[in-house]
Design a protein around this motif. Structure first.
Motif, PDB file in Angstrom:
ATOM      1  N   ALA A 159       8.007  -4.604  14.580  1.00 54.00           N
ATOM      2  CA  ALA A 159       9.042  -4.386  13.602  1.00 54.00           C
ATOM      3  C   ALA A 159       8.521  -5.021  12.337  1.00 54.00           C
ATOM      4  O   ALA A 159       8.792  -4.524  11.256  1.00 54.00           O
ATOM      5  CB  ALA A 159      10.400  -5.169  14.009  1.00 54.00           C
ATOM      6  N   GLU A 160       7.595  -5.991  12.607  1.00 57.08           N
ATOM      7  CA  GLU A 160       7.327  -6.794  11.001  1.00 57.08           C
ATOM      8  C   GLU A 160       5.959  -5.963  10.399  1.00 57.08           C
ATOM      9  O   GLU A 160       5.857  -6.027   9.513  1.00 57.08           O
ATOM     10  CB  GLU A 160       7.044  -8.152  11.377  1.00 57.08           C
ATOM     11  CG  GLU A 160       8.018  -9.119  11.847  1.00 57.08           C
ATOM     12  CD  GLU A 160       7.646 -10.523  12.260  1.00 57.08           C
ATOM     13  OE1 GLU A 160       6.341 -10.762  12.160  1.00 57.08           O
ATOM     14  OE2 GLU A 160       8.450 -11.259  12.585  1.00 57.08           O
ATOM     15  N   VAL A 161       5.431  -5.307  11.630  1.00 64.65           N
ATOM     16  CA  VAL A 161       4.230  -4.897  10.836  1.00 64.65           C
ATOM     17  C   VAL A 161       4.587  -3.325  10.503  1.00 64.65           C
ATOM     18  O   VAL A 161       3.743  -2.926   9.510  1.00 64.65           O
ATOM     19  CB  VAL A 161       3.052  -4.685  12.052  1.00 64.65           C
ATOM     20  CG1 VAL A 161       2.123  -3.492  11.770  1.00 64.65           C
ATOM     21  CG2 VAL A 161       2.572  -5.719  12.473  1.00 64.65           C
ATOM     22  N   GLU A 162       5.503  -2.675  11.017  1.00 63.96           N
ATOM     23  CA  GLU A 162       5.816  -1.345  10.569  1.00 63.96           C
ATOM     24  C   GLU A 162       5.898  -1.174   9.084  1.00 63.96           C
ATOM     25  O   GLU A 162       5.550  -0.102   8.476  1.00 63.96           O
ATOM     26  CB  GLU A 162       7.033  -0.842  11.385  1.00 63.96           C
ATOM     27  CG  GLU A 162       7.385   0.644  11.193  1.00 63.96           C
ATOM     28  CD  GLU A 162       8.444   1.174  11.979  1.00 63.96           C
ATOM     29  OE1 GLU A 162       8.821   2.389  11.961  1.00 63.96           O
ATOM     30  OE2 GLU A 162       8.900   0.453  12.845  1.00 63.96           O
ATOM     31  N   PRO A 163       6.870  -2.109   8.340  1.00 61.52           N
ATOM     32  CA  PRO A 163       7.190  -2.010   7.023  1.00 61.52           C
ATOM     33  C   PRO A 163       5.537  -1.853   6.266  1.00 61.52           C
ATOM     34  O   PRO A 163       5.497  -1.363   5.304  1.00 61.52           O
ATOM     35  CB  PRO A 163       7.959  -2.861   6.706  1.00 61.52           C
ATOM     36  CG  PRO A 163       8.713  -3.365   7.795  1.00 61.52           C
ATOM     37  CD  PRO A 163       7.817  -3.028   8.880  1.00 61.52           C
ATOM     38  N   LEU A 164       4.784  -2.774   6.527  1.00 66.37           N
ATOM     39  CA  LEU A 164       3.832  -2.941   5.966  1.00 66.37           C
ATOM     40  C   LEU A 164       2.798  -1.998   6.009  1.00 66.37           C
ATOM     41  O   LEU A 164       2.177  -1.378   5.000  1.00 66.37           O
ATOM     42  CB  LEU A 164       2.800  -4.154   6.690  1.00 66.37           C
ATOM     43  CG  LEU A 164       3.671  -5.512   6.402  1.00 66.37           C
ATOM     44  CD1 LEU A 164       2.794  -6.772   7.099  1.00 66.37           C
ATOM     45  CD2 LEU A 164       3.883  -6.038   4.974  1.00 66.37           C
ATOM     46  N   ALA A 168       1.686   0.407   3.113  1.00 61.28           N
ATOM     47  CA  ALA A 168       0.249   0.822   2.800  1.00 61.28           C
ATOM     48  C   ALA A 168      -0.387   2.490   2.665  1.00 61.28           C
ATOM     49  O   ALA A 168      -0.874   2.707   1.716  1.00 61.28           O
ATOM     50  CB  ALA A 168      -0.861   0.450   4.093  1.00 61.28           C
ATOM     51  N   ALA A 169       0.490   3.090   3.664  1.00 59.82           N
ATOM     52  CA  ALA A 169       0.444   4.553   3.431  1.00 59.82           C
ATOM     53  C   ALA A 169       1.201   5.145   2.234  1.00 59.82           C
ATOM     54  O   ALA A 169       0.552   6.224   1.611  1.00 59.82           O
ATOM     55  CB  ALA A 169       1.268   5.352   4.560  1.00 59.82           C
ATOM     56  N   GLN A 170       2.169   4.569   1.681  1.00 57.71           N
ATOM     57  CA  GLN A 170       2.637   5.000   0.440  1.00 57.71           C
ATOM     58  C   GLN A 170       1.675   4.662  -0.910  1.00 57.71           C
ATOM     59  O   GLN A 170       1.522   5.317  -1.734  1.00 57.71           O
ATOM     60  CB  GLN A 170       4.073   4.388   0.082  1.00 57.71           C
ATOM     61  CG  GLN A 170       5.014   4.964   0.983  1.00 57.71           C
ATOM     62  CD  GLN A 170       6.431   4.178   0.898  1.00 57.71           C
ATOM     63  OE1 GLN A 170       6.550   3.098  -0.040  1.00 57.71           O
ATOM     64  NE2 GLN A 170       7.497   4.384   1.525  1.00 57.71           N
ATOM     65  N   LEU A 171       0.800   3.383  -0.901  1.00 52.77           N
ATOM     66  CA  LEU A 171       0.254   2.946  -1.856  1.00 52.77           C
ATOM     67  C   LEU A 171      -1.016   3.986  -1.683  1.00 52.77           C
ATOM     68  O   LEU A 171      -1.651   4.332  -2.671  1.00 52.77           O
ATOM     69  CB  LEU A 171      -0.228   1.333  -1.677  1.00 52.77           C
ATOM     70  CG  LEU A 171       0.948   0.549  -1.851  1.00 52.77           C
ATOM     71  CD1 LEU A 171       0.337  -0.852  -1.617  1.00 52.77           C
ATOM     72  CD2 LEU A 171       1.401   0.643  -3.385  1.00 52.77           C
ATOM     73  N   THR A 172      -1.405   4.037  -0.538  1.00 47.42           N
ATOM     74  CA  THR A 172      -2.786   5.238  -0.399  1.00 47.42           C
ATOM     75  C   THR A 172      -2.188   6.650  -1.063  1.00 47.42           C
ATOM     76  O   THR A 172      -3.106   7.152  -1.910  1.00 47.42           O
ATOM     77  CB  THR A 172      -2.990   5.463   1.154  1.00 47.42           C
ATOM     78  OG1 THR A 172      -3.431   4.063   1.436  1.00 47.42           O
ATOM     79  CG2 THR A 172      -4.434   6.233   1.324  1.00 47.42           C
TER      80      THR A 172
END
Length: 207
Positions: A159-164, A168-172
């Protein structure tokens, strides 16, 4: 000498082929048959061998082991004992003129001298079995709880890793569409939002 108590039934009939032995051979043929039956039974109990269900590594059945034979082992194998008695007593027709239709041993009681000791052994065995079962149940419960705790912590980490990962995908995608300038503008806007929420800001002044 310790005497073992037995309970059961013996069904017999007079042999029509050997009436002479029954009428004139012995004075009390029933008593002789009972004595013969008891002697065979004593010999069988004295040399009793519990069947072994285990097998060795070569696949061959392990041989019988008479060490440690107890009265409980005999009780568990009454069927084998009855079958053996039926076979051994087939000669009673030729000897005494009596045919044993069936011999059924239904119970074997320990001698009075060892009954209390046997009860104490059974009680101790049951207590040990109960303790082992409780310990195993407790260990299984702890294992289940540990697995559940690992699953919970794993879900929390996911749950903590999923938003990150999404960020990261959005920034890419943002970098692919707008280039490095768009990414720098996004970082600047995020910093401004953080400055707006901060109560105190420390700036480093370069000489």
């Amino acid at each position: 000498q310790l005497n073992t108590g037995l309970t059961g039934q013996i069904r017999y009939r007079v042999s029509e082929r050997n009436l002479y032995a029954y009428l004139f051979g012995v004075r009390k043929p029933i008593a002789h048959v009972m004595g013969y039956f008891v002697s065979v039974l004593r010999e069988r109990i004295a040399n009793f061998e519990a069947p072994q269900a285990r097998s060795d590594s070569a696949g061959e059945a392990a041989g019988p082991d008479t060490a440690g034979i107890s009265i409980n082992d005999i009780r568990k194998n009454l069927r084998d004992l009855n079958e053996h008695m039926d076979q051994e007593c087939r000669s009673s027709a030729a000897r005494y003129g009596i045919v044993l239709d069936a011999s059924l041993i239904t119970g074997i009681d320990p001698p009075p001298e060892v009954e209390s000791a046997l009860a104490a052994i059974n009680t101790a065995y049951n207590q040990v079995s109960s303790d082992i079962s409780l310990a195993q149940a407790g260990a299984d419960q702890k294992i289940v709880q540990s697995k559940r705790a690992v699953e919970i912590e794993t879900l929390k980490a996911q749950a903590e890793v999923e938003p990150l990962e999404r960020m990261a995908a959005q920034l890419t995608d943002l970098k692919k569409v707008g280039g490095p300038a768009a990414l720098q503008a996004y970082v600047r806007n995020v910093r401004l939002a953080l400055f707006d929420q901060a109560q105190q800001v420390f700036l480093e002044v370069k000489p």
